[in-house]
Design a protein around this motif. Structure first.
Motif, PDB file in Angstrom:
ATOM      1  N   GLY A   1      11.371  -1.428  -1.114  1.00 11.95           N
ATOM      2  CA  GLY A   1      12.204  -1.944  -0.237  1.00 11.95           C
ATOM      3  C   GLY A   1      11.599  -2.273   1.166  1.00 11.95           C
ATOM      4  N   SER A   2      12.560  -2.644   2.274  1.00 11.52           N
ATOM      5  CA  SER A   2      11.860  -2.784   3.409  1.00 11.52           C
ATOM      6  C   SER A   2      12.621  -1.906   4.433  1.00 11.52           C
ATOM      7  CB  SER A   2      12.121  -4.346   3.604  1.00 11.52           C
ATOM      8  OG  SER A   2      11.484  -4.505   5.207  1.00 11.52           O
ATOM      9  N   PRO A   3      11.698  -1.246   5.191  1.00  9.73           N
ATOM     10  CA  PRO A   3      12.082  -0.547   6.368  1.00  9.73           C
ATOM     11  C   PRO A   3      12.980  -1.192   7.293  1.00  9.73           C
ATOM     12  CG  PRO A   3      10.007  -0.708   6.794  1.00  9.73           C
ATOM     13  CD  PRO A   3      10.307  -1.386   5.451  1.00  9.73           C
TER      14      PRO A   3
ATOM     15  N   LEU B   1       5.626   3.226  -7.142  1.00  6.04           N
ATOM     16  CA  LEU B   1       6.805   2.118  -6.994  1.00  6.04           C
ATOM     17  C   LEU B   1       6.458   0.735  -6.739  1.00  6.04           C
ATOM     18  CD1 LEU B   1       9.333   4.209  -4.631  1.00  6.04           C
ATOM     19  CD2 LEU B   1       9.123   4.163  -7.149  1.00  6.04           C
ATOM     20  N   THR B   2       7.298  -0.318  -7.359  1.00  2.26           N
ATOM     21  CA  THR B   2       6.953  -1.603  -7.062  1.00  2.26           C
ATOM     22  C   THR B   2       7.519  -1.939  -5.548  1.00  2.26           C
ATOM     23  OG1 THR B   2       9.078  -2.198  -7.886  1.00  2.26           O
ATOM     24  CG2 THR B   2       7.409  -2.137  -9.255  1.00  2.26           C
ATOM     25  N   ALA B   3       6.960  -3.207  -5.110  1.00  4.07           N
ATOM     26  CA  ALA B   3       7.406  -3.416  -3.722  1.00  4.07           C
ATOM     27  C   ALA B   3       8.994  -3.908  -3.549  1.00  4.07           C
ATOM     28  CB  ALA B   3       6.658  -4.971  -3.201  1.00  4.07           C
ATOM     29  N   HIS B   4       9.469  -4.199  -4.665  1.00  4.26           N
ATOM     30  CA  HIS B   4      10.885  -3.964  -4.757  1.00  4.26           C
ATOM     31  C   HIS B   4      11.943  -2.941  -4.744  1.00  4.26           C
ATOM     32  CE1 HIS B   4      14.918  -6.052  -5.555  1.00  4.26           C
ATOM     33  NE2 HIS B   4      15.097  -5.440  -6.664  1.00  4.26           N
TER      34      HIS B   4
ATOM     35  N   ASN C   1       0.809  -1.148  -0.074  1.00  2.00           N
ATOM     36  CA  ASN C   1       0.009  -0.126  -0.080  1.00  2.00           C
ATOM     37  C   ASN C   1       0.771   1.468   0.068  1.00  2.00           C
ATOM     38  OD1 ASN C   1      -2.391  -1.638  -0.109  1.00  2.00           O
ATOM     39  ND2 ASN C   1      -2.396  -1.459   2.272  1.00  2.00           N
ATOM     40  N   ALA C   2       1.894   1.143   0.782  1.00  3.60           N
ATOM     41  CA  ALA C   2       3.093   2.259   0.847  1.00  3.60           C
ATOM     42  C   ALA C   2       3.493   2.727  -0.478  1.00  3.60           C
ATOM     43  CB  ALA C   2       4.024   2.328   1.897  1.00  3.60           C
ATOM     44  N   ALA C   3       3.844   1.493  -1.315  1.00  7.08           N
ATOM     45  CA  ALA C   3       4.770   1.654  -2.596  1.00  7.08           C
ATOM     46  C   ALA C   3       3.481   2.193  -3.622  1.00  7.08           C
ATOM     47  CB  ALA C   3       5.015   0.459  -2.741  1.00  7.08           C
TER      48      ALA C   3
END
Length: 466
Positions: free
Chosen positions: A119-121, A113-116, A106-108
């Motif tokens: 990235g991951s926080p 942006l894509t999930a890749h 949802n944030a991406a």
């Protein structure tokens, strides 16, 4: 045997150098290691710069309490306890929620942006506090900050969704229970209506009013009875003083108010006076005496006939000597006697009517009392059902305000930062790491090259000591 001269060329010298290095493998390995380390450092320094943005969120550590008083129902207490005393730490739940695939997707999407690419926080929990630190990275300072804001907004949206879903499911459960309470409430209300339709009493106030009316009637009867006794004594004493009864006094007024009776009475009085005078002169045998006597008897008979026609037989002789017209005071006493007697009779009649009303009201109250007891029982059942229903409905409304029980509120303590310089690559760190790697590699190759001497030294030393 002859000797040949050998001419050296650059190529031959290069070959000789390679030959010498190949005969020194440890130096070759060391040189190759240095080259690899240098290439890695160069590759690291050639990476695109990376910027960092972080922010802190905090979970309040205290709960909230509210109390609502409902008239004639009771109290509704709503409380939200602190989230840190239930056997689990909600910060860990929030950490996993922030790193969840759904939230990151949802944030991406908000940044296209894509999930890749997003990235991951990194999420860090500060010990002994309710603070979470979230760190994001990006190719630019603005992108890193936007990622941080996107994660925060996605977290709030996810929490709102979970809270709304919890409230919805809780409402559905409570409404199912409310439907049962509502059916019971309607049943008790219908019981009251059915009873009121087939009974004399429709409310408890009726019995109270009838009881108050009965009490008022009894008080009036006591007062009227006392007044009747007082009036009876007054009439009796006045009758004795006047020598006539109230009925006789009334008859006297009737006769005295009749002009024909008064004419006969005047004629009788005049004839009696004349007859007395004639008798004193001539005696009973005189013709005038006889004529006057006949006149007297005729007047007397006319007076008797008139009185019988007005007030009944045998009444005229009582009033022949009562001239009320010429005695106003006596006439007033007669009037008082008649009025007092009439008032007494009226009060006696009123007392009889009140006594009859009291008897009927007593029977009515007995019926009302039985029906009021049944109505009160039905009303208690209705009040209980209404109180239960109202209390449940109030708890339902109060629970809607308790939306932070399962998912505590999240406050932004420190907004996402905007980096002034890149956090990667770091030139100083790369140089330091290269030097450390070279030193470590050199020491390792040296120890491998001198392993025989080291082993001999370690083994021979104990022997020499022995």
């Amino acid at each position: 045997m002859g000797t040949a001269l050998q001419v050296t060329t650059p190529y031959s010298r290069f070959r000789a150098t390679i030959y010498r290095w190949l005969h020194r493998p440890y130096l070759a390995a060391c040189a190759i290691s240095y080259v690899v380390i240098t290439l890695l450092v160069i590759a690291y320094l050639q990476k695109a710069p990376t910027y960092k943005s972080d922010f802190d969120i905090v979970l309040p550590g205290t709960g909230a309490n509210s109390q609502v008083n409902i008239d004639e129902v009771g109290q509704v207490v709503s409380s939200t306890s602190a989230p840190f005393g239930k056997g689990y730490n909600p910060r860990v739940n929030y950490k996993e929620m922030i790193k969840s695939r759904n939230l990151l997707d949802n944030a991406a999407k908000t940044l296209n942006l894509t999930a890749h690419e997003f990235g991951s926080p990194k999420v860090r929990l500060t010990e002994q506090t309710s603070i979470l630190n979230i760190e994001t990275t990006g190719k630019s300072a603005m992108l890193a900050q936007n990622k941080a804001w996107a994660i925060y907004d996605a977290l709030q949206a996810q929490l709102d969704h979970l809270r709304a879903d919890e409230v919805k499911r809780r409402d559905e459960s409570i409404k199912a229970v409310l439907d049962q309470y509502r059916e019971r409430l309607n049943a008790t209300r219908n019981n009251i209506i059915d009873f009121q339709q087939r009974s004399l009493i429709v409310s408890a106030e009726q019995l109270q009013r009838e009881t108050a009316t009965l009490s008022s009637i009894k008080e009036k009867m006591v007062m009227i009875q006392a007044e009747i006794g007082q009036g009876e004594d007054y009439v009796s004493q006045l009758s004795v003083d006047l020598g006539v009864s109230p009925a006789m006094a009334g008859q006297a007024f009737v006769l005295q108010s009749d002009s024909e009776f008064r004419g006969y009475l005047s004629e009788l009085t005049s004839s009696a006076s004349q007859l007395s005078e004639y008798r004193s002169r001539w005696g009973d045998g005189h013709p005038k005496v006889k004529a006057e006597f006949a006149r007297f008897e005729h007047s007397k008979q006319s007076l008797r006939n008139r009185s019988q026609g007005l007030v009944g037989p045998n009444a005229a002789h009582i009033f022949t000597t009562l001239d009320l017209k010429n005695n106003p005071k006596r006439a007033q006493l007669f009037a008082d006697l008649i009025n007092a007697y009439a008032v007494k009779k009226g009060k006696e009649a009123k007392f009889v009517e009140l006594d009859q009303a009291q008897t009927l009201l007593n029977e009515k109250i007995k019926i009302y009392a039985r029906e009021a007891a049944e109505l009160e029982r039905l009303q208690r059942e209705f009040d209980l059902a209404e109180a239960v229903f109202t209390s449940a409905a109030a708890r339902l409304e109060a629970s809607k305000a308790d939306v932070f029980a399962s998912y505590p509120i999240v406050q932004l303590m420190t907004p996402p930062s905007l980096a002034f310089k890149a956090v990667s690559p770091k030139k100083g760190l790369a140089v330091a790491a290269a030097l450390f790697a070279m030193i470590f590699t050199s020491l390792a190759i040296f120890m491998v090259n001198k392993r025989r001497e080291i082993v001999a030294l370690v083994v021979d030393k104990p022997k020499a000591e022995g």
